[in-house]
Design an enzyme around this catalytic site. Structure first.
Site, mmCIF file in Angstrom:
data_model
loop_
_atom_site.group_PDB
_atom_site.id
_atom_site.type_symbol
_atom_site.label_atom_id
_atom_site.label_comp_id
_atom_site.label_asym_id
_atom_site.label_seq_id
_atom_site.Cartn_x
_atom_site.Cartn_y
_atom_site.Cartn_z
ATOM 1 N N GLY A 129 0.831 -1.193 0.000
ATOM 2 C CA GLY A 129 0.000 0.000 0.000
ATOM 3 C C GLY A 129 0.867 1.245 0.000
ATOM 4 N N CYS A 130 0.297 2.377 -0.414
ATOM 5 C CA CYS A 130 1.083 3.610 -0.467
ATOM 6 C C CYS A 130 1.472 4.081 0.936
ATOM 7 C CB CYS A 130 0.331 4.695 -1.226
ATOM 8 S SG CYS A 130 -1.313 5.108 -0.585
ATOM 9 N N TRP A 131 0.515 4.142 1.860
ATOM 10 C CA TRP A 131 0.829 4.601 3.214
ATOM 11 C C TRP A 131 1.826 3.686 3.923
ATOM 12 C CZ3 TRP A 131 0.095 9.316 4.692
ATOM 13 C CH2 TRP A 131 -0.997 10.058 4.236
ATOM 14 N N GLN A 155 4.320 1.986 2.922
ATOM 15 C CA GLN A 155 5.712 2.004 2.474
ATOM 16 C C GLN A 155 6.543 3.074 3.173
ATOM 17 O OE1 GLN A 155 6.843 0.771 -1.630
ATOM 18 N NE2 GLN A 155 4.691 1.158 -2.052
ATOM 19 N N TYR A 196 7.474 10.403 -1.547
ATOM 20 C CA TYR A 196 7.361 9.528 -2.714
ATOM 21 C C TYR A 196 6.031 9.777 -3.402
ATOM 22 C CZ TYR A 196 5.064 6.619 0.939
ATOM 23 O OH TYR A 196 4.292 6.165 1.985
#
Length: 316
Positions: free
Chosen positions: A115-117, A119, A287
């Site tokens: 998931g984005c969060w 990472q 990011y």
């Protein structure tokens, strides 16, 4: 040899960006479903079983359904949903999580895209926990801001169609969030972090931060200690897209961490800010929520699984 790729859910935000990243590839044949047959289960099943690699860009339940439709022993899967991220039978698709993870992804049949969060938190904390600079039972607070594209088509429409969209919108303040199990497991934490995500009035990009009270550690690390541990960790990972910014103890006096600076790339940059006298620090990550946080990571995993250059189709 041309590999056949099927993006199940190619009309969604992540699927569209994956398709764009693969558009110029000559080593791939991207299979497409007729728009009128997107809900035709038999047609989806045909394409899933015809693909060498299926990339699922679907809600959790639909992703599980797609996996169940694969009846052969050869189609490999990259799933971008949360459905399998903590499943021990799936390989976690964060190639930089530790040395050797890229090789595990390359050999895996089933890969769960991160998931984005998660990472940002995992990239910041996993090396520090491994180095025993931060204990696994540390009460982690995790904060960040992400572009509204992370909310999918409905949120994109709401923001881009609104005359006065919210500039700063915290959410999930019930402190229950689907990413929490993934964060705790892969950061090697014994307790879930206190997570406060925020949506900003910009389309793409994100910046996250983990504050640390260093006097809570058994042996109090300095800012240089934290920076060295992160730098050494990612230097040991081949083809890493995670980079650590140079450490400058005075840099924290005035900082402009633009959440959009890595948009369109697969780069994740970590920053260490510390005050050794006050025994406090912040590990920040910047990011692209749709790059390293979604479609970029999926393409990186695809490259590893196909045995091609990990940076193919990916700007660093």
């Amino acid at each position: 040899m041309v590999a056949k790729i099927f993006i199940d859910g190619e009309a969604g935000t992540t699927g569209l960006q994956i398709r764009e990243r693969l558009a110029a590839r000559r080593d791939l044949e991207v299979l497409s479903i007729d728009p009128e047959k997107r809900k035709d289960q038999s047609e989806r099943q045909r394409l899933l079983n015809a693909a060498e690699v299926a990339i699922l860009c679907l809600p959790d339940d639909a992703a599980k359904e797609s996996v169940a439709l694969i009846t052969n022993e050869t189609t490999r899967v990259i799933d971008a949903s949360t459905a399998f991220r903590v499943d021990p039978n799936w390989t976690y698709g964060f190639a930089e999580i530790e040395p050797g993870q890229g090789e595990k992804i390359a050999q895996a049949r089933f890969v769960s895209n991160p998931g984005c969060w998660p990472q940002g938190l995992i990239a910041a904390l996993r090396p520090l926990v491994e180095a025993r600079l931060v204990p696994g039972d540390y009460p982690v607070n995790y904060h960040g801001i992400s572009g509204y594209s992370g909310g999918g088509k409905q949120m994109i429409a709401e923001y881009e169609g609104a005359a006065s969209a919210s500039q700063y919108m915290p959410y999930a303040l019930t402190f229950v969030h689907k990413h929490l199990p993934e964060m705790a497991l892969y950061a090697k934490l014994n307790r879930s972090p206190l997570f406060e995500p925020v949506v900003g009035n910009f389309a793409q990009g994100m910046a996250t931060s983990v504050p640390l009270h260093l006097d809570m550690m058994a042996e109090i690390p300095t800012g240089k200690d934290l920076h060295a541990a992160l730098s050494d960790y990612y230097a040991a990972v081949p083809d890493s897209f995670v980079q650590v910014a140079p450490y400058d103890p005075s840099a924290g006096k005035s900082v402009g961490l633009d959440p959009q600076v890595h948009n369109g790339t697969n780069t994740l940059t970590l920053h260490v800010f510390a005050n050794d006298d006050r025994q406090q620090a912040v590990i920040a990550a910047v990011y692209d929520n749709l790059g390293k946080g979604a479609s970029g990571a999926a393409v990186q995993n695809l490259n590893l699984m196909l045995g091609v250059n990990a940076r193919e189709s990916l700007a660093a």
